[in-house]
Design an enzyme around this catalytic site. Sequence first.
Site, PDB file in Angstrom:
ATOM      1  CE1 TYR A   1      -3.359   9.180   7.828  1.00 45.99           C
ATOM      2  CE2 TYR A   1      -4.409   7.201   6.982  1.00 45.99           C
ATOM      3  CZ  TYR A   1      -3.868   7.913   8.035  1.00 45.99           C
ATOM      4  OH  TYR A   1      -3.831   7.369   9.291  1.00 45.99           O
TER       5      TYR A   1
ATOM      6  CD  GLN B   1      -2.821   1.288   2.348  1.00 47.94           C
ATOM      7  OE1 GLN B   1      -2.295   1.587   3.412  1.00 47.94           O
ATOM      8  NE2 GLN B   1      -4.124   1.111   2.217  1.00 47.94           N
TER       9      GLN B   1
ATOM     10  N   GLY C   1      -9.134  -7.190   9.139  1.00 45.53           N
ATOM     11  CA  GLY C   1      -7.959  -6.604   9.751  1.00 45.53           C
ATOM     12  C   GLY C   1      -7.602  -7.273  11.058  1.00 45.53           C
ATOM     13  NE  ARG C   2     -10.229  -3.836  14.478  1.00 50.68           N
ATOM     14  CZ  ARG C   2     -11.260  -3.075  14.832  1.00 50.68           C
ATOM     15  NH1 ARG C   2     -11.379  -2.663  16.072  1.00 50.68           N
ATOM     16  NH2 ARG C   2     -12.172  -2.734  13.932  1.00 50.68           N
TER      17      ARG C   2
END
Length: 379
Positions: free
Chosen positions: A198, A110, A333-334
């Site tokens: 971002y 990424q 994810g987690r």
Amino acid sequence: KKKKKIIKNMKGKKLFTSFNLRGLELSNRFVMAPMTRARTKDPENVPNELMAEYYQQRSTAGLIITEGTQISKQGQGYGKTPGIYSKEQVEGWKIATKAVKERGGKFFLQLWHVGAVGNKLVNGKQPIAPSVVERKGVKVYHFLEEKENGDATFVDIDTPREMTQEDIDQVIAEFEQGAKNAIEAGFDGVEIHGANGYLLDQFLRADFNKRSDKYGPTREKRVRLIEEVTKAVVGAVGKDRVGIRFSPYIAEGVGDEEMMESILLAAEKLEKIGIAYIHIADSDFDLKLRLPLEWRQKLRKAFSGTIISTGAMTPELGESLIEEDVADIIGFGRNFLANPDYPKRVEQEAEIQPITDYHTLFGGGGARGYTDYPFLKEE
């Protein structure tokens, strides 16, 4: 003591079927989503053996997307995050790609620029942004104070300066070079980070982009930088090796409706460029916001490539999105963080381990809470 979490009746579901991502054969439809883990050393930010081990452990995912990886020193917003702009960083990532490939994993990097989300304590630089907009309550972290448990120190972001055309040209060139470096390091492709508040997300978002040049303030203009960056990256590594991530929601009440329309417009432009995938994050860490099905259907109509769906995801929800044909592969994810063999645990109705120590998510030093989560006992 917490009740053991077990997911039932997932065996034989589409999540476990293989998927062809533009000629890249994924063994299943589980994606390990990008998660910042801050395990390098400042200021060189070179990926290391420990990171290679962490990713290799999780190569049971059909596709792994690395943590956000800054394309320049200016693009770094947090302490100890890896880069992809120096020779040493490329060499460091080679250890990880080799480790993942050894296990038959597929691996995208990424490409990250934080834009306004920075503080000079982290990288010695004033943040840059489409416009100077105060963002209260947004924090970044550094590791300058040696804390006993390896914890980060959180600080408010600095006021950014507005980007000039020269800055914009440089950022486009950095994304392009970052993509070339990623392929040189052995990655199968790159994901452009256009999400989570971002830099590219800031250009796309009416709340943060108040420009009056070719990059704003109209929606058509706000999409332009994403288009230019994507074209540059595709020119460097080929359209089959490029994806992009968006997230309509980043905080309560930050222009969601507007942003959803902007992402659909971006998707139409990306369809023309022909990239491999669009990765949509429903909601970040604590927001339990879900995208409406109707919007997902509009995205599917606008974009014929692969769609990844992520964000506080469950296997059941992921499966239903595949069934409804609004997603192809699903990001977790987690669950991957605490369960290196997550797909196997879901399939076998084994216990899903919780995160044991939240101190270790961002930094916390070494292997603890990083590579020491156990695998299922080999039966």
